[in-house]
Design a protein around this motif. Structure first.
Motif, short mmCIF file in Angstrom:
data_model
loop_
_atom_site.label_atom_id
_atom_site.label_comp_id
_atom_site.label_asym_id
_atom_site.label_seq_id
_atom_site.Cartn_x
_atom_site.Cartn_y
_atom_site.Cartn_z
N ASP A 1 0.82 -1.20 0.00
CA ASP A 1 0.00 0.00 0.00
C ASP A 1 0.85 1.25 0.00
O ASP A 1 0.50 2.25 -0.64
N VAL A 2 1.96 1.23 0.70
CA VAL A 2 2.82 2.40 0.79
C VAL A 2 3.38 2.74 -0.58
O VAL A 2 3.44 3.92 -0.97
N LEU A 3 3.77 1.75 -1.34
CA LEU A 3 4.30 2.01 -2.67
C LEU A 3 3.23 2.60 -3.59
O LEU A 3 3.52 3.46 -4.43
N LYS A 4 1.98 2.18 -3.46
CA LYS A 4 0.89 2.76 -4.24
C LYS A 4 0.70 4.23 -3.88
O LYS A 4 0.45 5.06 -4.75
N LEU A 5 0.83 4.53 -2.60
CA LEU A 5 0.70 5.92 -2.18
C LEU A 5 1.83 6.77 -2.76
O LEU A 5 1.63 7.92 -3.16
#
Length: 148
Positions: free
Chosen positions: A2-6
């Protein structure tokens, strides 16, 4: 992750931002960027928890491998004692017990080494992911500050 998507969202905002004439600077909606950064801060502890879980799982695997090795060794010792009690096959019992102990030690070592290698690989992958994530965050922060 999720962090990479953000982080991808931050890149999209920066790529789609209006650029200032005769400058490499861009105008972005600060509230939108700050909201994405808040989400990263919320989700990043989950990534750290995952790394902790991997470390705990490694310890559990090693403990389980040691327990299995101890069980195998205990079983081998019990078998050895039983065979020694029988006079007619004492010599054969000793040979078999030694073979069982050797196999048990070999299996235990193999299990332990495999578990260590597996845990190390998982930790390495997680470490690499976290390094990449930190590098990307640093780059984005520098871009946001106008350092680049």
């Amino acid at each position: 992750m999720d962090v990479l998507k953000l982080i991808d969202e931050i890149e999209d905002v920066l790529e789609n931002a209006s650029s200032l004439p005769f400058s490499s600077k861009a105008m972005v909606d600060a509230d939108e960027i700050f909201e994405i950064i808040r989400e990263i801060r919320i989700r990043l502890p989950d990534e750290i928890k995952q790394a902790s879980w991997i470390k705990e799982e490694r310890q559990r695997i090693l403990a389980e491998a040691q327990k299995d090795a101890d069980t195998i060794l205990n079983e081998a010792e019990l078998k050895l004692e039983e065979l020694i009690e029988e006079e007619e096959i004492t010599k054969k019992a000793k040979e078999m017990a030694e073979e069982i102990i050797t196999k048990a030690q070999t299996n235990a070592k193999s299990i332990r080494l495999g578990a260590l290698e597996y845990a190390d690989n998982i930790l390495l992958e997680t470490q690499e992911d976290l390094k990449d994530l930190i590098d990307l965050l640093n780059q984005n922060r520098q871009e946001l500050r106008g350092d680049k």
